[in-house]
Design a protein around this motif. Structure first.
Motif, PDB file in Angstrom:
ATOM      1  N   ARG A 167       0.642   5.753  -0.517  1.00  0.00           N
ATOM      2  CA  ARG A 167      -0.284   6.886  -0.482  1.00  0.00           C
ATOM      3  C   ARG A 167       0.392   8.124  -1.020  1.00  0.00           C
ATOM      4  O   ARG A 167       1.611   8.288  -0.943  1.00  0.00           O
ATOM      5  CB  ARG A 167      -0.799   7.129   0.938  1.00  0.00           C
ATOM      6  N   TRP A 178       0.862  -1.182   0.000  1.00  0.00           N
ATOM      7  CA  TRP A 178       0.000   0.000   0.000  1.00  0.00           C
ATOM      8  C   TRP A 178       0.901   1.236   0.000  1.00  0.00           C
ATOM      9  O   TRP A 178       1.884   1.291   0.751  1.00  0.00           O
ATOM     10  CB  TRP A 178      -0.902   0.032   1.230  1.00  0.00           C
ATOM     11  N   ARG A 217       4.473  10.093  -3.825  1.00  0.00           N
ATOM     12  CA  ARG A 217       3.854   8.875  -3.342  1.00  0.00           C
ATOM     13  C   ARG A 217       4.812   8.178  -2.381  1.00  0.00           C
ATOM     14  O   ARG A 217       6.009   8.051  -2.665  1.00  0.00           O
ATOM     15  CB  ARG A 217       3.503   7.963  -4.510  1.00  0.00           C
ATOM     16  N   TYR A 235      -4.829   6.476  -1.661  1.00  0.00           N
ATOM     17  CA  TYR A 235      -4.150   5.234  -1.310  1.00  0.00           C
ATOM     18  C   TYR A 235      -4.181   4.278  -2.500  1.00  0.00           C
ATOM     19  O   TYR A 235      -5.233   4.055  -3.094  1.00  0.00           O
ATOM     20  CB  TYR A 235      -4.810   4.593  -0.093  1.00  0.00           C
TER      21      TYR A 235
END
Length: 120
Positions: free
Chosen positions: A39, A37, A46, A95
């Protein structure tokens, strides 16, 4: 090639609330892969949030989310989850989930992203 679809975002929550994001994979199984993951906040790069090695379930976390976020996977559903507790306004971001082969250095399959907004 695998397709990744995130869900669970798209709403505004209050600081201190919890939210669970899902990343559903289709096209093939993830048994030899790492799912992560990431974000991205507005105007920022990012950043890595968490990852999980599919076959062992071993998780890794960014320092900023340790103790608050939990990554897990459901083999039967080919889905990875990100449980986010004690949310803070600084967690506001889009996300993304992503996948890479265990031996590869870079993530090469990405979902479309899901917005998480935390108000103070």
């Amino acid at each position: 090639q695998v397709q990744l679809v995130e869900s669970g975002g798209g709403l505004v929550v209050q600081a201190g609330d919890s939210l669970r994001l899902s990343c559903a994979a289709s096209g093939r199984t993830l048994s030899s892969y790492v799912v992560g993951w990431f974000r991205q906040a507005p105007g920022k790069e990012r950043k890595f949030v968490a990852s999980i090695r599919w076959n062992t379930g071993i998780p890794y976390y960014a320092d900023s989310v340790k103790g608050r976020f939990t990554i897990s996977r459901d083999n039967s559903k080919n889905t990875v989850y990100l449980q986010m507790n004690s949310l803070r306004p600084e967690d506001t971001a889009v996300y993304y989930c992503a996948e890479r082969d265990y031996s590869a250095p870079n993530y090469d399959s990405w979902g479309q992203g899901t917005q998480v907004t935390v108000s103070s």
